[in-house]
Design a protein around this motif. Structure first.
Motif, mmCIF file in Angstrom:
data_model
loop_
_atom_site.group_PDB
_atom_site.id
_atom_site.type_symbol
_atom_site.label_atom_id
_atom_site.label_comp_id
_atom_site.label_asym_id
_atom_site.label_seq_id
_atom_site.Cartn_x
_atom_site.Cartn_y
_atom_site.Cartn_z
ATOM 1 N N HIS A 239 13.052 2.395 -0.126
ATOM 2 C CA HIS A 239 12.451 1.753 -1.309
ATOM 3 C C HIS A 239 12.508 2.788 -2.422
ATOM 4 O O HIS A 239 11.727 3.740 -2.422
ATOM 5 C CB HIS A 239 11.015 1.336 -1.023
ATOM 6 C CG HIS A 239 10.910 0.318 0.063
ATOM 7 N ND1 HIS A 239 10.824 -1.029 -0.181
ATOM 8 C CD2 HIS A 239 10.930 0.446 1.403
ATOM 9 C CE1 HIS A 239 10.782 -1.689 0.961
ATOM 10 N NE2 HIS A 239 10.837 -0.808 1.948
ATOM 11 N N ASN B 117 2.486 10.301 -12.351
ATOM 12 C CA ASN B 117 2.750 11.071 -11.139
ATOM 13 C C ASN B 117 3.547 12.300 -11.564
ATOM 14 O O ASN B 117 4.706 12.178 -11.951
ATOM 15 C CB ASN B 117 3.570 10.232 -10.149
ATOM 16 C CG ASN B 117 2.802 9.019 -9.652
ATOM 17 O OD1 ASN B 117 1.876 9.142 -8.864
ATOM 18 N ND2 ASN B 117 3.183 7.835 -10.130
ATOM 19 N N PHE C 199 -0.809 6.094 -16.245
ATOM 20 C CA PHE C 199 -0.978 6.909 -15.040
ATOM 21 C C PHE C 199 0.310 7.673 -14.780
ATOM 22 O O PHE C 199 1.387 7.085 -14.735
ATOM 23 C CB PHE C 199 -1.309 6.036 -13.824
ATOM 24 C CG PHE C 199 -1.761 6.843 -12.638
ATOM 25 C CD1 PHE C 199 -3.105 7.008 -12.363
ATOM 26 C CD2 PHE C 199 -0.827 7.465 -11.811
ATOM 27 C CE1 PHE C 199 -3.514 7.775 -11.281
ATOM 28 C CE2 PHE C 199 -1.228 8.231 -10.735
ATOM 29 C CZ PHE C 199 -2.580 8.391 -10.464
ATOM 30 N N ALA D 108 0.835 -1.206 0.000
ATOM 31 C CA ALA D 108 0.000 0.000 0.000
ATOM 32 C C ALA D 108 0.863 1.246 0.000
ATOM 33 O O ALA D 108 0.563 2.228 -0.665
ATOM 34 C CB ALA D 108 -0.907 -0.012 1.217
ATOM 35 N N ALA D 109 1.961 1.192 0.753
ATOM 36 C CA ALA D 109 2.841 2.363 0.807
ATOM 37 C C ALA D 109 3.419 2.653 -0.561
ATOM 38 O O ALA D 109 3.485 3.803 -0.994
ATOM 39 C CB ALA D 109 3.970 2.129 1.805
ATOM 40 N N LEU D 110 3.814 1.618 -1.227
ATOM 41 C CA LEU D 110 4.442 1.817 -2.523
ATOM 42 C C LEU D 110 3.422 2.067 -3.621
ATOM 43 O O LEU D 110 3.776 2.490 -4.709
ATOM 44 C CB LEU D 110 5.299 0.605 -2.868
ATOM 45 C CG LEU D 110 6.487 0.429 -1.927
ATOM 46 C CD1 LEU D 110 7.198 -0.863 -2.224
ATOM 47 C CD2 LEU D 110 7.442 1.586 -2.033
ATOM 48 N N ALA D 111 2.163 1.819 -3.305
ATOM 49 C CA ALA D 111 1.135 2.023 -4.318
ATOM 50 C C ALA D 111 1.029 3.488 -4.709
ATOM 51 O O ALA D 111 0.488 3.819 -5.743
ATOM 52 C CB ALA D 111 -0.212 1.521 -3.832
ATOM 53 N N LEU D 112 1.554 4.358 -3.862
ATOM 54 C CA LEU D 112 1.578 5.762 -4.234
ATOM 55 C C LEU D 112 2.385 5.944 -5.506
ATOM 56 O O LEU D 112 2.106 6.828 -6.306
ATOM 57 C CB LEU D 112 2.205 6.579 -3.110
ATOM 58 C CG LEU D 112 2.326 8.065 -3.381
ATOM 59 C CD1 LEU D 112 0.956 8.695 -3.405
ATOM 60 C CD2 LEU D 112 3.206 8.727 -2.365
ATOM 61 N N LEU D 113 3.362 5.089 -5.647
ATOM 62 C CA LEU D 113 4.294 5.238 -6.750
ATOM 63 C C LEU D 113 4.027 4.231 -7.840
ATOM 64 O O LEU D 113 4.643 4.248 -8.882
ATOM 65 C CB LEU D 113 5.723 5.039 -6.237
ATOM 66 C CG LEU D 113 5.967 5.720 -4.903
ATOM 67 C CD1 LEU D 113 7.222 5.223 -4.267
ATOM 68 C CD2 LEU D 113 6.030 7.207 -5.109
ATOM 69 N N ALA D 114 3.154 3.322 -7.601
ATOM 70 C CA ALA D 114 2.812 2.315 -8.599
ATOM 71 C C ALA D 114 1.294 2.237 -8.652
ATOM 72 O O ALA D 114 0.606 2.814 -7.830
ATOM 73 C CB ALA D 114 3.408 0.970 -8.217
ATOM 74 N N PHE E 173 -1.760 12.261 -10.833
ATOM 75 C CA PHE E 173 -1.591 12.560 -9.411
ATOM 76 C C PHE E 173 -0.408 13.515 -9.290
ATOM 77 O O PHE E 173 0.561 13.409 -10.047
ATOM 78 C CB PHE E 173 -1.318 11.263 -8.624
ATOM 79 C CG PHE E 173 -1.239 11.466 -7.136
ATOM 80 C CD1 PHE E 173 -2.379 11.761 -6.404
ATOM 81 C CD2 PHE E 173 -0.026 11.357 -6.466
ATOM 82 C CE1 PHE E 173 -2.313 11.946 -5.021
ATOM 83 C CE2 PHE E 173 0.047 11.533 -5.090
ATOM 84 C CZ PHE E 173 -1.102 11.833 -4.367
ATOM 85 N N PHE F 203 10.065 10.522 -0.833
ATOM 86 C CA PHE F 203 10.338 9.320 -1.632
ATOM 87 C C PHE F 203 11.571 9.609 -2.488
ATOM 88 O O PHE F 203 11.818 10.752 -2.873
ATOM 89 C CB PHE F 203 9.136 8.958 -2.503
ATOM 90 C CG PHE F 203 8.003 8.372 -1.710
ATOM 91 C CD1 PHE F 203 7.861 7.004 -1.564
ATOM 92 C CD2 PHE F 203 7.092 9.200 -1.062
ATOM 93 C CE1 PHE F 203 6.825 6.453 -0.809
ATOM 94 C CE2 PHE F 203 6.049 8.671 -0.306
ATOM 95 C CZ PHE F 203 5.912 7.293 -0.176
ATOM 96 N N SER G 270 -2.589 1.012 -8.417
ATOM 97 C CA SER G 270 -3.279 0.494 -7.249
ATOM 98 C C SER G 270 -3.015 -0.998 -7.068
ATOM 99 O O SER G 270 -3.236 -1.782 -7.963
ATOM 100 C CB SER G 270 -4.772 0.736 -7.394
ATOM 101 O OG SER G 270 -4.996 2.114 -7.508
ATOM 102 N N ASP H 57 2.079 3.083 -14.948
ATOM 103 C CA ASP H 57 2.447 3.934 -13.830
ATOM 104 C C ASP H 57 3.811 4.534 -14.099
ATOM 105 O O ASP H 57 4.728 3.822 -14.517
ATOM 106 C CB ASP H 57 2.507 3.104 -12.551
ATOM 107 C CG ASP H 57 1.947 3.874 -11.388
ATOM 108 O OD1 ASP H 57 2.161 5.092 -11.336
ATOM 109 O OD2 ASP H 57 1.292 3.249 -10.549
#
Lengths: 345, 182
Positions: free
Chosen positions: A288, A148, A146, A37-43, A189, A255, A45, A90
């Motif tokens: 990470h 970022n 997607f 979940a933490a890394l999902a910000l960067l990858a 995002f 990050f 969902s 992503d």
């Protein structure tokens, strides 16, 4: 002695099996703990599952920019088309606006020499919105691409204060509000970004900017360097590995997208050592890494051979991946690959 | 059909002992890994990331607006005006801080092209004053000052002829068009 051979074989089996089980256990525990979940910000969902545990080949890269125009629609459009063509579900693009500062009216912004001077945060916001509009418009309907998007500044020039960090974070919030208001959140995002380099400012000033950003909320990519850091000596300008770790990963908003420019691999080694410091002493464990940044295109854009610092995106990603996986304490994947460019389209 | 000799029976036992050892060590390793707590700093990062992911998930589920069949920008965004003269709070040249540290800069036109002259010192040796001429879109060129009196700054400008001062107050003339001192 001859009779010991089967026992040694058995011990070997034990060793290999143990290694495999430890790796599996680490991955299982990490997932169970929500690291995915933490890394999902960067990858995407839930995308930790689709990221290979130890990817062997570099992912397609994106172009980050030293921004030279505020009319960034075509830039975003071209990146969107490339994302669809390359199948990048992503990705990230850092948009570097130069050095932090404020004008005589007290408005925060950045000194962007490619643009020709000082640009205010409202101007930057408008420019980034054109980039995002271009990305949205030029990806196909139903696209899975997607992006970022991360507008950034450096820590150079002495104006990287806590107040500037807060202002930058508010800008990121505004950009995400813009994304929401346009219903573009399925493909876009916004984060902040900061080229944090030891040689440019004392660690306390840089951490003040980072903590200021963190206070407001949101996240930022540190796309800086670790000048002078171990194993090649002491970090420049009074910095330590702990300072580097803090602004690149230890602070909740941070990050890491380190510059991996040197063909010798020295920058990758420095960042692996910072991550190892974090694994042993850091509040958030090993880093990470979100991406590796290269500058091959930026050098080519001005005809600079950038001797010794001219890694391609694949080289940068491979160096960082190889370096962090040289030690089980820092082992992991590097999610993205991004190449900085000076081009305006 | 293989013949069971005392020798290959010993071999089987030895491998079995090894495999049992592997099992024991593996169980211990799993136990240790499962017991390892998530570092508190990582938990804080995860909380933020979760928040962002929830927003993204919600957006994925929502209807998407239509896309233009012929994408084009609504309007160009005006870039800031090119500054001129001496600027105190400027951005940095495209050089790492370990190579060059700037104090201030002069912005101007040389031969119709945008040029910035950064004054400062070597990033690796602060006692060596340096000037960087950067014509936008080209490689920056670095010039060491003829005296080693620390970082220099641009104090005055007349056309493309600049006056630099060292940390010790020595004035140096510098021609931005040619990169020549004196």
């Amino acid at each position: 002695m001859h009779a010991m051979v089967p026992v040694l074989v058995g011990a070997g089996v034990a060793l290999v099996a143990t290694s495999i089980v430890i790796v599996m256990a680490r991955a299982h525990v990490a997932r169970a703990a929500g690291l995915g979940a933490a890394l999902a910000l960067l990858a995407s969902s839930g995308a930790l599952a689709v990221q290979p545990a130890l990817a062997a080949s570099p992912p397609p890269f994106t172009f980050s920019r030293y921004v030279g125009t505020l009319s960034m629609y075509t830039m975003g459009c071209n990146q969107g088309r490339a994302a669809d063509a390359l199948g990048q579900p992503d990705e990230l693009a850092i948009l570097d606006f130069g050095d932090p500062g404020w004008n005589s009216a007290g408005t925060f912004g950045a000194w962007d020499n490619l643009l020709g001077g000082f640009v205010t945060i409202p101007q930057i916001e408008t420019g980034v919105e054109t980039y995002m509009q271009g990305f949205w418009d030029c990806t196909v309907p139903g696209s899975h691409s997607f992006m970022n998007v991360a507008p950034g500044v450096t820590n150079h020039g002495g104006a990287g204060t806590a107040a500037h960090g807060q202002a930058w974070a508010h800008m990121v919030k505004d950009l995400n509000a813009w994304i929401t208001s346009h219903s573009f959140g399925s493909q876009l995002f916004a984060l902040g970004a900061a080229d944090l380099e030891p040689s440019w400012a004392p660690p306390a000033d840089t951490e003040a900017w980072a903590n200021g950003f963190n206070l407001v909320g949101g996240n930022y990519y540190d796309f800086g360097s670790a000048d002078g850091c171990p194993p090649f000596g002491s970090c420049n300008n009074g910095w330590s590995q702990a300072d580097e770790y803090a602004v690149a990963w230890g602070i909740p908003a941070a990050f890491a997208v380190p510059e991996i420019f040197t063909e010798s691999g020295s920058m990758a080694t420095q960042w692996q050592q910072i991550s190892l410091w974090g694994a042993n002493h850091g509040s958030a464990g090993a880093i990470h890494f979100s991406a590796a940044m290269s500058q091959f295109q930026a050098c080519a854009d001005v005809g600079d051979p950038c001797s010794g610092t001219d890694n391609t995106p694949a080289q940068a990603w491979s160096q960082l991946t190889s370096s962090i996986n040289s030690d089980p304490k820092t082992a992991g994947s590097v999610f993205f690959s991004t190449e900085v460019s000076r081009q305006t389209t | 059909m293989p013949v069971r000799t005392p020798r290959n029976l010993r071999l089987r036992w030895a491998v079995l002992v090894g495999a049992a050892g592997a099992g024991l060590i593996a169980i211990t390793a799993v136990g240790q890994a499962a017991a390892a707590p998530v570092p508190p700093g990582l938990a804080a990062k995860m909380a933020r990331a979760d928040q962002a992911r929830q927003g993204r998930d919600a957006a994925q589920a929502a209807p998407r607006p239509a896309k233009p069949s012929r994408p084009e920008p609504a309007a160009a965004v005006a870039d800031p005006a090119w500054p001129s003269g001496i600027q105190e709070h400027t951005g940095a040249p495209p050089l790492p801080g370990s190579v060059f540290q700037s104090t201030n800069a002069w912005f101007g036109l040389v031969g119709g092209r945008r040029v910035i002259v950064f004054a400062g010192a070597s990033g690796s040796d602060p006692s060596t004053g340096e000037v960087v001429i950067w014509t936008l879109g080209a490689t920056p060129h670095t010039y060491a000052t003829p005296v080693s009196e620390g970082a220099v700054r641009v104090a005055a400008a007349a056309g493309t002829r600049l006056t630099l001062t060292t940390a010790l107050g020595t004035a140096l003339a510098f021609e931005a068009a040619s990169g020549q001192f004196g």
